[in-house]
Design a protein around this motif. Sequence first.
Motif, short mmCIF file in Angstrom:
data_model
loop_
_atom_site.label_atom_id
_atom_site.label_comp_id
_atom_site.label_asym_id
_atom_site.label_seq_id
_atom_site.Cartn_x
_atom_site.Cartn_y
_atom_site.Cartn_z
N TRP A 36 0.81 -0.94 0.10
CA TRP A 36 0.15 -0.10 -0.18
C TRP A 36 1.01 1.24 0.01
CZ3 TRP A 36 -5.05 -0.05 -0.63
CH2 TRP A 36 -5.89 -1.54 -0.38
N TYR A 37 0.51 2.27 -0.96
CA TYR A 37 1.02 3.38 -0.85
C TYR A 37 0.12 4.49 -0.62
CZ TYR A 37 5.35 1.44 -3.24
OH TYR A 37 6.59 0.55 -3.74
N TRP A 38 0.41 5.75 -0.11
CA TRP A 38 -0.21 6.82 -0.02
C TRP A 38 0.29 8.04 -0.93
CZ3 TRP A 38 -0.43 7.34 5.89
CH2 TRP A 38 1.08 7.86 6.44
N GLN A 39 -0.58 8.86 -1.07
CA GLN A 39 -0.30 10.05 -1.77
C GLN A 39 -1.05 11.38 -1.25
OE1 GLN A 39 0.23 10.32 -6.28
NE2 GLN A 39 1.30 11.78 -6.05
N ALA A 40 -0.66 12.34 -0.66
CA ALA A 40 -1.30 13.37 -0.13
C ALA A 40 -1.33 14.64 -1.33
CB ALA A 40 -0.69 13.81 1.31
N ARG A 45 4.10 10.06 -4.00
CA ARG A 45 3.54 8.91 -3.37
C ARG A 45 4.73 7.91 -2.69
NH1 ARG A 45 0.56 5.14 -7.73
NH2 ARG A 45 -0.26 7.22 -8.32
N GLU A 46 4.03 7.35 -1.50
CA GLU A 46 5.07 7.02 -0.53
C GLU A 46 4.50 5.62 -0.14
OE1 GLU A 46 6.78 10.84 1.64
OE2 GLU A 46 5.17 9.85 2.66
N LEU A 47 5.43 4.77 0.06
CA LEU A 47 5.24 3.43 0.60
C LEU A 47 4.63 3.60 2.01
CD1 LEU A 47 5.47 0.27 0.10
CD2 LEU A 47 7.81 0.38 1.48
N ALA A 92 -5.04 10.86 2.55
CA ALA A 92 -4.39 10.63 1.39
C ALA A 92 -4.99 9.64 0.30
CB ALA A 92 -3.05 9.99 1.58
N VAL A 93 -4.67 9.59 -0.69
CA VAL A 93 -5.25 8.70 -1.72
C VAL A 93 -4.22 7.44 -1.53
CG1 VAL A 93 -5.75 7.92 -4.13
CG2 VAL A 93 -6.13 10.08 -3.42
N TYR A 94 -4.95 6.25 -1.20
CA TYR A 94 -4.26 5.05 -0.98
C TYR A 94 -4.21 4.30 -2.16
CZ TYR A 94 -3.84 6.20 4.01
OH TYR A 94 -3.42 6.71 5.09
N VAL A 114 -8.83 8.39 1.36
CA VAL A 114 -9.11 8.27 2.85
C VAL A 114 -8.96 9.58 3.31
CG1 VAL A 114 -8.13 7.62 5.10
CG2 VAL A 114 -8.12 5.93 3.18
N THR A 115 -9.97 10.09 4.04
CA THR A 115 -10.00 11.43 4.75
C THR A 115 -10.04 11.36 6.14
OG1 THR A 115 -10.71 12.54 2.89
CG2 THR A 115 -11.00 13.76 4.92
N VAL A 116 -9.41 11.84 7.03
CA VAL A 116 -9.56 11.79 8.51
C VAL A 116 -9.82 13.16 8.83
CG1 VAL A 116 -8.27 11.01 10.68
CG2 VAL A 116 -8.01 9.77 8.38
N SER A 117 -10.98 13.43 9.50
CA SER A 117 -11.04 14.83 9.88
C SER A 117 -12.46 14.71 10.72
CB SER A 117 -11.75 15.37 8.53
OG SER A 117 -12.17 16.80 9.06
N SER A 118 -12.29 15.55 11.75
CA SER A 118 -13.55 15.71 12.84
C SER A 118 -14.57 16.82 12.06
CB SER A 118 -12.93 16.30 14.02
OG SER A 118 -12.48 17.69 13.97
#
Length: 118
Positions: A36-40, A45-47, A92-94, A114-118
Amino acid sequence: QVHLVESGGGLVQPGRSLRLSCASSGFPFSQYDMSWYWQAPGKERELVARIFAFGGDTNYADSVKGRFTIFRDNTKNTVYLQMNSLKPEDTAVYYCNARLRDTSFTYWGQGTQVTVSS
Protein backbone atom coordinates in the motif's frame (compact mmCIF):
# COMPACT_ATOMS: atom_id res chain seq x y z
CA GLN A 1 -5.91 -8.63 -17.96
CA VAL A 2 -4.62 -7.35 -14.64
CA HIS A 3 -6.98 -5.68 -12.21
CA LEU A 4 -6.35 -4.26 -8.76
CA VAL A 5 -9.45 -2.74 -7.22
CA GLU A 6 -9.21 -0.89 -3.91
CA SER A 7 -12.16 -0.35 -1.62
CA GLY A 8 -12.91 0.69 1.93
CA GLY A 9 -11.85 4.31 1.87
CA GLY A 10 -13.96 7.16 3.14
CA LEU A 11 -14.31 9.89 5.71
CA VAL A 12 -13.51 8.97 9.29
CA GLN A 13 -12.95 10.84 12.53
CA PRO A 14 -9.54 10.95 14.18
CA GLY A 15 -8.91 7.94 16.41
CA ARG A 16 -11.24 5.67 14.46
CA SER A 17 -10.41 2.72 12.19
CA LEU A 18 -10.77 1.75 8.56
CA ARG A 19 -9.91 -1.37 6.62
CA LEU A 20 -8.86 -1.09 3.00
CA SER A 21 -9.10 -4.00 0.61
CA CYS A 22 -7.44 -4.62 -2.74
CA ALA A 23 -8.98 -7.37 -4.82
CA SER A 24 -6.65 -8.60 -7.54
CA SER A 25 -6.92 -10.67 -10.68
CA GLY A 26 -5.03 -11.46 -13.86
CA PHE A 27 -1.69 -12.41 -12.33
CA PRO A 28 -0.34 -15.05 -9.88
CA PHE A 29 -1.17 -13.14 -6.73
CA SER A 30 0.63 -15.41 -4.29
CA GLN A 31 3.96 -14.84 -6.07
CA TYR A 32 3.78 -11.05 -5.83
CA ASP A 33 4.85 -8.73 -3.07
CA MET A 34 1.86 -6.56 -2.23
CA SER A 35 2.04 -3.02 -0.95
CA TRP A 36 0.00 0.00 0.00
CA TYR A 37 1.20 3.46 -0.92
CA TRP A 38 -0.30 6.83 -0.12
CA GLN A 39 -0.20 10.15 -1.83
CA ALA A 40 -1.29 13.36 -0.15
CA PRO A 41 -2.04 16.52 -2.15
CA GLY A 42 1.15 18.13 -3.39
CA LYS A 43 3.31 15.27 -2.18
CA GLU A 44 4.95 12.27 -3.78
CA ARG A 45 3.58 8.77 -3.52
CA GLU A 46 5.15 6.94 -0.57
CA LEU A 47 5.25 3.39 0.66
CA VAL A 48 3.00 2.75 3.66
CA ALA A 49 3.28 -1.00 4.10
CA ARG A 50 4.46 -4.08 2.23
CA ILE A 51 3.89 -7.79 2.66
CA PHE A 52 6.20 -10.15 0.86
CA ALA A 53 5.14 -13.03 -1.31
CA PHE A 54 6.81 -15.82 0.61
CA GLY A 55 6.99 -16.01 4.34
CA GLY A 56 4.64 -13.12 4.89
CA ASP A 57 7.27 -10.71 6.17
CA THR A 58 6.11 -7.12 6.40
CA ASN A 59 7.54 -3.67 6.64
CA TYR A 60 5.97 -0.32 7.45
CA ALA A 61 6.63 3.36 7.20
CA ASP A 62 7.72 4.70 10.58
CA SER A 63 4.69 6.98 10.78
CA VAL A 64 2.24 4.05 10.77
CA LYS A 65 4.10 1.42 12.80
CA GLY A 66 1.94 0.12 15.60
CA ARG A 67 -1.24 1.56 14.05
CA PHE A 68 -1.52 -0.08 10.61
CA THR A 69 -1.39 -3.77 9.74
CA ILE A 70 -1.05 -5.24 6.27
CA PHE A 71 -2.16 -8.79 5.62
CA ARG A 72 -3.10 -10.92 2.66
CA ASP A 73 -5.43 -13.77 1.81
CA ASN A 74 -3.97 -15.71 -1.08
CA THR A 75 -7.16 -17.78 -1.40
CA LYS A 76 -9.06 -14.59 -2.21
CA ASN A 77 -6.28 -12.78 -4.10
CA THR A 78 -6.79 -9.87 -1.74
CA VAL A 79 -4.53 -7.70 0.36
CA TYR A 80 -5.80 -5.61 3.24
CA LEU A 81 -4.67 -2.63 5.25
CA GLN A 82 -6.13 -2.36 8.72
CA MET A 83 -5.75 1.22 9.89
CA ASN A 84 -6.30 2.02 13.55
CA SER A 85 -5.96 5.21 15.56
CA LEU A 86 -6.21 7.26 12.40
CA LYS A 87 -4.79 10.77 12.36
CA PRO A 88 -5.53 13.75 10.11
CA GLU A 89 -2.07 13.34 8.60
CA ASP A 90 -3.11 9.92 7.31
CA THR A 91 -5.39 11.70 4.85
CA ALA A 92 -4.37 10.69 1.33
CA VAL A 93 -5.25 8.61 -1.68
CA TYR A 94 -4.20 5.04 -0.95
CA TYR A 95 -2.94 2.87 -3.79
CA CYS A 96 -2.50 -0.86 -3.98
CA ASN A 97 0.63 -2.16 -5.70
CA ALA A 98 1.70 -5.60 -6.87
CA ARG A 99 5.35 -6.27 -7.60
CA LEU A 100 7.11 -9.39 -8.84
CA ARG A 101 10.44 -9.10 -7.08
CA ASP A 102 13.57 -8.59 -9.21
CA THR A 103 11.51 -8.00 -12.33
CA SER A 104 9.85 -5.05 -14.01
CA PHE A 105 6.39 -6.49 -13.44
CA THR A 106 4.46 -4.06 -11.27
CA TYR A 107 0.79 -3.11 -11.25
CA TRP A 108 -1.22 -0.34 -9.60
CA GLY A 109 -4.79 0.10 -8.54
CA GLN A 110 -6.78 3.25 -9.18
CA GLY A 111 -6.62 4.46 -5.58
CA THR A 112 -9.12 5.06 -2.82
CA GLN A 113 -9.49 8.28 -0.84
CA VAL A 114 -9.09 8.24 2.93
CA THR A 115 -9.95 11.44 4.77
CA VAL A 116 -9.43 11.74 8.51
CA SER A 117 -11.23 14.74 9.88
CA SER A 118 -13.54 15.74 12.67
